[in-house]
Write an enzyme that holds these catalytic residues in place. Structure first.
Site, PDB file in Angstrom:
ATOM      1  N   LYS A  51      -0.137 -62.162 -21.764  1.00 35.87           N
ATOM      2  CA  LYS A  51      -0.168 -61.633 -20.531  1.00 35.87           C
ATOM      3  C   LYS A  51      -1.270 -61.794 -19.716  1.00 35.87           C
ATOM      4  CE  LYS A  51       4.360 -60.805 -21.420  1.00 35.87           C
ATOM      5  NZ  LYS A  51       4.820 -59.825 -22.153  1.00 35.87           N
TER       6      LYS A  51
HETATM    7  C1  LIG Z   1       6.013 -59.120 -23.002  1.00 32.57           C
HETATM    8  C2  LIG Z   1       7.204 -58.464 -22.235  1.00 32.57           C
HETATM    9  C3  LIG Z   1       7.619 -57.128 -22.665  1.00 32.57           C
HETATM   10  C4  LIG Z   1       7.019 -56.447 -23.809  1.00 32.57           C
HETATM   11  O1  LIG Z   1       5.663 -56.308 -23.809  1.00 32.57           O
HETATM   12  P1  LIG Z   1       4.920 -56.102 -25.297  1.00 32.57           P
HETATM   13  O2  LIG Z   1       3.653 -55.828 -25.130  1.00 32.57           O
HETATM   14  O3  LIG Z   1       4.832 -57.440 -26.279  1.00 32.57           O
HETATM   15  O4  LIG Z   1       5.770 -55.043 -25.939  1.00 32.57           O
HETATM   16  C5  LIG Z   1       8.554 -56.531 -21.887  1.00 32.57           C
HETATM   17  N1  LIG Z   1       9.045 -56.873 -20.840  1.00 32.57           N
HETATM   18  C6  LIG Z   1       8.603 -58.352 -20.406  1.00 32.57           C
HETATM   19  C7  LIG Z   1       9.286 -58.549 -19.237  1.00 32.57           C
HETATM   20  C8  LIG Z   1       7.887 -58.954 -21.025  1.00 32.57           C
HETATM   21  O5  LIG Z   1       7.821 -60.090 -20.690  1.00 32.57           O
END
Ligand SMILES: *Cc1c(COP(=O)(O)O)cnc(C)c1O
Length: 392
Positions: free
Chosen positions: A190
């Site tokens: 991210k």
């Molecule tokens: C990555 C992601 C999540 C989950 O994030 P985590 O921190 O891995 O739990 C939720 N929603 C979307 C759209 C994502 O891309």
């Protein structure tokens, strides 16, 4: 060793971890307090400051945990329905099931790839309690219309902002809008990462307090407060069967450094996107639009659409790009075609024509802050060359 394995020239993503992050983690290790404590609290405060709009922030060990806690704090339970876009990662849907409630998928708007407010409205029933818009790739969802219909139908709004740091909607930073809660992800790929991690931002003090209790076993205050503030350090009470969702100081020490660079990273991503758009101007693809007036995107992903609505064509293109050493991806495989959701919710492709079309032709190109112009040129020319040869 397989000598036929193509050499990766451009990976899909590389996390930008520098000396500051390494030093910060080492400091945390040497001071001896590694689970949730002072550093996590600092991270929460600095995150709130970055978002602005005097929000409360609650650090958690994933966005999934943050979405779960937010819905729990809002009282979502058995028999309730929660509407979300079908074009998202499965985490957005699974947390609804954790609480015994039912996820209800809505189709998307083709242009923005975000949830279509008309489709939300079409799915509202007497049992609908909340809606979870997802800001795909960091492009803000149509929050004005979503807030309007949430008000009219008395629904909670929890934003899945896993992609949206930093993004802006209508002149306001995502995280400081009028939703009940907004949840960010610090997963490895991210826009900023702590390895694993997440943050809940909310203006609802009660919701924040409930999330703080439930992220640590339903205990009424965290270990740090017991150690430093309370007179009786061993005393605590358990007020609910909570979860183990706290973020560690080790992770937060990375987050604090990353947060300082988040605007810089966003600028670098925007520069990469500008170069991509210039190089692909005449290519036979649809490029992602820039956000509208008052909006800004984090450019978490660079998703283009091919002119052919043909999954096999798209898959072949990704394979050929990979043979050229360029790693591409697809965001997302819509949830209505995933085995579990398809079966348990009895979903059909004809219920989601826009998400189907999008899945037929979308492809995510590599994008990360330290990507070089040469790498972007490599991707763009491989794309153009492969498209030309595949179209005969
Ligand atoms: C990555 C992601 C999540 C989950 O994030 P985590 O921190 O891995 O739990 C939720 N929603 C979307 C759209 C994502 O891309």
């Amino acid at each position: 060793m397989n000598f036929n394995e193509p050499k990766i020239r451009v990976p899909f993503f590389i996390p930008s971890l520098g000396e500051e992050e390494i030093a910060s983690v080492c400091e945390c290790l040497s001071n001896g307090w590694i689970t949730s404590g002072r550093v996590t609290r600092d991270f929460e405060r600095q995150f709130a400051k970055e978002i602005g709009g005097d929000v409360e922030t609650v650090a958690v060990n994933s966005a999934t945990a943050g979405l779960h806690l937010s819905l729990e704090a809002l009282g979502i339970t058995q028999g309730d329905e929660v509407i979300l876009p079908v074009n998202t990662f499965t985490a957005t849907a699974e947390v609804i099931c954790y609480l015994g409630a039912k996820p209800v998928f809505a189709d998307i708007d083709y242009r923005t790839m975000n949830i279509d407010p008309d489709q939300i409205e079409a799915k509202i029933t007497d049992n609908t309690k909340a809606v979870i818009p997802v800001h795909i790739a960091g492009h803000p969802a149509d929050m004005k219309r979503i807030f309007d219909l949430a008000r009219r139908h008395n629904l909670f709004v929890v934003e899945d902002a896993a992609h949206a740091l930093p993004s802006v909607h209508d002149g306001r930073t995502i995280g400081a809008l009028d939703s009940d809660a907004c949840v960010f992800s610090f997963y490895a790929t991210k826009t900023i990462t702590t390895g694993e991690g997440g943050m809940i931002a909310t203006r609802n003090k009660d919701l924040a307090d409930r999330c703080r209790v439930m992220r640590l076993h339903g205990i009424d205050r965290n270990a740090f407060e017991r150690r430093y503030n309370a007179t009786n350090s061993w005393q605590y009470d358990v007020v609910a069967p909570g979860y183990k969702y706290n973020l560690t100081d080790l992770a937060s020490s990375i987050g604090i450094q990353k947060l300082k660079k988040s605007q810089k990273f966003a600028g670098q991503r925007a520069d990469c996107v500008a170069l991509y758009k210039k190089l692909l101007k005449d290519a036979p693809v649809d490029l992602p639009e820039d956000p509208g007036p008052g909006d800004e995107t984090s450019w978490h992903l660079f998703i283009i659409r091919l002119k052919q609505d043909d999954r096999a064509f798209r898959d072949e293109l990704i394979k050929r790009m990979s043979d050229d050493g360029v790693v591409c991806s697809v965001h997302f495989i819509p949830l209505h075609i995933m085995a579990h959701w398809k079966k348990t919710l009895e979903l059909r492709s004809d219920q989601f024509p826009v998400a189907e079309k999008n899945f037929d032709n979308c492809i995510s190109l590599p994008l990360f802050p330290n990507m070089t112009p040469e790498q972007i040129e490599t991707v763009a020319s491989a794309l153009k060359r492969n498209l030309a040869s595949m179209r005969g």
